[in-house]
Design a protein around this motif. Structure first.
Motif, PDB file in Angstrom:
ATOM      1  N   ILE A  57      43.086  43.496  38.737  1.00  0.00           N
ATOM      2  CA  ILE A  57      43.174  44.381  37.568  1.00  0.00           C
ATOM      3  C   ILE A  57      44.588  44.881  37.297  1.00  0.00           C
ATOM      4  CG2 ILE A  57      40.781  45.158  37.792  1.00  0.00           C
ATOM      5  CD1 ILE A  57      41.796  47.683  39.170  1.00  0.00           C
ATOM      6  N   ASP A  58      45.567  44.603  38.171  1.00  0.00           N
ATOM      7  CA  ASP A  58      46.923  45.074  37.899  1.00  0.00           C
ATOM      8  C   ASP A  58      47.609  44.143  36.924  1.00  0.00           C
ATOM      9  OD1 ASP A  58      49.064  43.281  39.766  1.00  0.00           O
ATOM     10  OD2 ASP A  58      46.950  43.227  40.358  1.00  0.00           O
ATOM     11  N   ARG A  59      48.507  44.670  36.126  1.00  0.00           N
ATOM     12  CA  ARG A  59      49.256  43.889  35.135  1.00  0.00           C
ATOM     13  C   ARG A  59      50.778  44.050  35.306  1.00  0.00           C
ATOM     14  NH1 ARG A  59      45.090  42.103  34.945  1.00  0.00           N
ATOM     15  NH2 ARG A  59      43.666  41.731  33.186  1.00  0.00           N
ATOM     16  N   ALA A  60      51.221  44.790  36.306  1.00  0.00           N
ATOM     17  CA  ALA A  60      52.652  45.085  36.465  1.00  0.00           C
ATOM     18  C   ALA A  60      53.155  44.515  37.788  1.00  0.00           C
ATOM     19  CB  ALA A  60      52.903  46.593  36.411  1.00  0.00           C
ATOM     20  N   GLU A  61      54.466  44.575  37.932  1.00  0.00           N
ATOM     21  CA  GLU A  61      55.075  44.149  39.183  1.00  0.00           C
ATOM     22  C   GLU A  61      54.644  45.097  40.294  1.00  0.00           C
ATOM     23  OE1 GLU A  61      56.841  41.484  39.706  1.00  0.00           O
ATOM     24  OE2 GLU A  61      56.845  40.821  37.617  1.00  0.00           O
ATOM     25  N   GLY A  62      54.593  44.590  41.514  1.00  0.00           N
ATOM     26  CA  GLY A  62      54.238  45.454  42.635  1.00  0.00           C
ATOM     27  C   GLY A  62      53.042  44.920  43.359  1.00  0.00           C
ATOM     28  N   PRO A  63      52.439  45.744  44.219  1.00  0.00           N
ATOM     29  CA  PRO A  63      51.275  45.298  44.986  1.00  0.00           C
ATOM     30  C   PRO A  63      50.131  44.859  44.066  1.00  0.00           C
ATOM     31  CG  PRO A  63      52.134  47.367  45.838  1.00  0.00           C
ATOM     32  CD  PRO A  63      52.829  47.125  44.532  1.00  0.00           C
ATOM     33  N   ALA A  64      49.382  43.875  44.534  1.00  0.00           N
ATOM     34  CA  ALA A  64      48.216  43.396  43.768  1.00  0.00           C
ATOM     35  C   ALA A  64      47.081  44.388  43.919  1.00  0.00           C
ATOM     36  CB  ALA A  64      47.798  42.033  44.269  1.00  0.00           C
ATOM     37  N   LEU A  65      46.338  44.617  42.828  1.00  0.00           N
ATOM     38  CA  LEU A  65      45.233  45.569  42.829  1.00  0.00           C
ATOM     39  C   LEU A  65      43.951  44.823  42.468  1.00  0.00           C
ATOM     40  CD1 LEU A  65      44.594  48.571  43.237  1.00  0.00           C
ATOM     41  CD2 LEU A  65      44.856  48.859  40.756  1.00  0.00           C
ATOM     42  N   TYR A  66      42.947  44.889  43.342  1.00  0.00           N
ATOM     43  CA  TYR A  66      41.698  44.163  43.172  1.00  0.00           C
ATOM     44  C   TYR A  66      40.500  45.105  43.143  1.00  0.00           C
ATOM     45  CZ  TYR A  66      44.402  40.007  44.476  1.00  0.00           C
ATOM     46  OH  TYR A  66      45.339  39.001  44.523  1.00  0.00           O
ATOM     47  N   THR A  67      39.404  44.621  42.582  1.00  0.00           N
ATOM     48  CA  THR A  67      38.104  45.289  42.671  1.00  0.00           C
ATOM     49  C   THR A  67      37.096  44.240  43.123  1.00  0.00           C
ATOM     50  OG1 THR A  67      37.453  44.816  40.400  1.00  0.00           O
ATOM     51  CG2 THR A  67      38.701  46.834  40.773  1.00  0.00           C
ATOM     52  N   PRO A  68      35.978  44.681  43.728  1.00  0.00           N
ATOM     53  CA  PRO A  68      34.999  43.703  44.208  1.00  0.00           C
ATOM     54  C   PRO A  68      34.275  42.960  43.078  1.00  0.00           C
ATOM     55  CG  PRO A  68      34.184  45.923  44.516  1.00  0.00           C
ATOM     56  CD  PRO A  68      35.619  46.054  44.110  1.00  0.00           C
ATOM     57  N   SER A  69      34.314  43.511  41.857  1.00  0.00           N
ATOM     58  CA  SER A  69      33.738  42.832  40.690  1.00  0.00           C
ATOM     59  C   SER A  69      34.329  43.468  39.444  1.00  0.00           C
ATOM     60  CB  SER A  69      32.208  42.937  40.672  1.00  0.00           C
ATOM     61  OG  SER A  69      31.805  44.276  40.537  1.00  0.00           O
ATOM     62  N   ALA A  70      34.129  42.859  38.309  1.00  0.00           N
ATOM     63  CA  ALA A  70      34.754  43.325  37.082  1.00  0.00           C
ATOM     64  C   ALA A  70      34.331  44.730  36.695  1.00  0.00           C
ATOM     65  CB  ALA A  70      34.439  42.347  35.949  1.00  0.00           C
ATOM     66  N   ASP A  71      33.121  45.148  37.067  1.00  0.00           N
ATOM     67  CA  ASP A  71      32.632  46.476  36.677  1.00  0.00           C
ATOM     68  C   ASP A  71      32.545  47.445  37.851  1.00  0.00           C
ATOM     69  OD1 ASP A  71      30.659  45.150  37.986  1.00  0.00           O
ATOM     70  OD2 ASP A  71      29.063  45.554  36.527  1.00  0.00           O
ATOM     71  N   ALA A  72      33.202  47.110  38.959  1.00  0.00           N
ATOM     72  CA  ALA A  72      33.128  47.977  40.141  1.00  0.00           C
ATOM     73  C   ALA A  72      34.129  49.131  40.036  1.00  0.00           C
ATOM     74  CB  ALA A  72      33.402  47.162  41.394  1.00  0.00           C
ATOM     75  N   ILE A  73      33.891  50.170  40.842  1.00  0.00           N
ATOM     76  CA  ILE A  73      34.790  51.345  40.833  1.00  0.00           C
ATOM     77  C   ILE A  73      35.710  51.347  42.047  1.00  0.00           C
ATOM     78  CG2 ILE A  73      33.155  52.728  39.509  1.00  0.00           C
ATOM     79  CD1 ILE A  73      32.304  54.075  42.114  1.00  0.00           C
ATOM     80  N   GLU A  74      35.447  50.496  43.021  1.00  0.00           N
ATOM     81  CA  GLU A  74      36.324  50.406  44.191  1.00  0.00           C
ATOM     82  C   GLU A  74      37.599  49.658  43.812  1.00  0.00           C
ATOM     83  OE1 GLU A  74      34.427  49.239  48.003  1.00  0.00           O
ATOM     84  OE2 GLU A  74      32.648  48.920  46.752  1.00  0.00           O
TER      85      GLU A  74
END
Length: 361
Positions: A57-74
């Protein structure tokens, strides 16, 4: 997944937030074949994320940001490039293997169109022929038959004709019930617009032609062409009667107009339905087929039934087809008149007149 063997047992630190309002936690992210395992410092599993569902879900430079699914809150933040590469490799491989909706719709549409075209190619010609045979009026059929007759006349002399021969032929066809049987929508021997010979004598639906035609053949519109050999090369009129009966049964099973239109093709058939006429080339080609084409295979069982219906012996017809009798045993052994007394179809004088119908007057 074989390309990911180098990532087996890969682990790296990450920052996990179980919910937007929850405290961020430092975790160890363990890369497995089908999942990411989030562990605390003691090695206890805190969460399992399916690699097939992980979304970035991240769009910028830096660490990668993930979620367990497209609609998850984690969320899970990973700064390790090697682990990020492993996750992205899996995500891209899974994305390529998933069917795209647009492609699925396009494929489904293409398959539908192909099926439709194939169905039309297979179904339409037969449907057009059946429709034409059912709806064409008798005058149109007669016009087509006349055109075929004229085309055949270009390679054959005019039909044979004599007053006594005509009467004998009419007597024979009446004896075997030809005039009481129909083919398609029109009677064989009854024409709405009678034809005449060049000398004005009426043509009752039958024409003995001096050359070109082998056996007996029906034309659209009720005209029956008879080859000269059927009257000159045989001692008994039962041979001619048998050929006429066999021709009638073929025409009833497969109307002559249908045979013509199958050869003509769907475009010519459509033209006939819309204009009432067939191209001259179609007529000429079918005339050639009538002269050179082979007859369909015999159905001996059906023929026996036909001979029985008109009290006609089948043995003379059978031996005329094969003098040895080997290929016509059914017609000989199952002759419906076998052992029964039968009256002559024609007197000797009438049969002689018919045999001489093509001789110069």
């Amino acid at each position: 997944m074989t390309a990911l063997k180098r990532y087996t047992r890969l682990e790296a630190p990450g920052v996990w937030r179980p919910a937007p309002e929850a405290q961020r936690q430092d975790v160890i992210v363990a890369f497995r074949t089908t999942s990411l395992v989030l562990q605390d410092r003691a090695g206890r599993a805190l969460a399992h994320w399916s690699l097939a569902a992980v979304a970035r879900i991240d769009r910028a430079e830096g660490p990668a940001l993930y979620t367990p699914s497209a609609d998850a809150i984690e969320t899970l933040e990973i700064a390790d490039d090697t682990l990020t590469d492993a996750i992205e490799t899996v995500r891209h491989a899974i994305a390529k293997s998933r069917p795209r909706r647009g492609r699925v719709r396009s494929l489904a549409l293409a398959m539908t169109l192909v099926a439709g075209v194939a169905g039309a190619v297979w179904w339409l010609p037969g449907a057009l022929v059946s429709h034409a045979v059912a709806v064409l009026p008798d005058p149109t059929r007669e016009e087509i038959g006349d055109a075929l007759f004229a085309a055949l006349g270009r390679v054959s002399a005019g039909p044979c004709h004599s007053p006594r021969g005509d009467r004998a032929l009419a007597q024979l066809v009446q004896r075997i019930g030809e005039e009481t049987h129909g083919v398609g929508a029109g009677a064989l021997a009854t024409r709405a617009r009678p034809m005449t010979w060049s000398d004005g004598a009426p043509l009752a639906g039958y024409a003995i032609v001096p050359d070109g035609i082998q056996g007996a053949r029906h034309l659209p519109g009720g005209l029956v062409l008879i080859g000269r050999a059927l009257v000159e090369d045989h001692e008994l009129p039962e041979v001619l009667a048998g050929h006429l009966l066999a021709a009638r049964m073929r025409a009833e099973a497969d109307p002559p107009l249908a045979a013509l239109l199958r050869e003509a093709g769907p475009w010519a058939t459509a033209q006939l339905l819309t204009t009432g006429h067939l191209p001259e080339a179609v007529i000429a080609r079918h005339a050639e087929t009538l002269l050179t084409g082979e007859l369909p295979p015999r159905d001996d069982a059906a023929l026996i039934g036909g001979f029985a219906a008109v009290d006609l012996p089948s043995t003379p017809f059978a031996y005329a087809l094969d003098v040895t009798g080997e290929s016509v045993l059914t017609l000989i052994e199952a002759d419906p008149m076998r052992g029964r007394e039968t009256s002559p179809l024609l007197s000797e004088a009438d049969w002689r007149a018919l045999q001489q119908i093509c001789e110069p007057g």
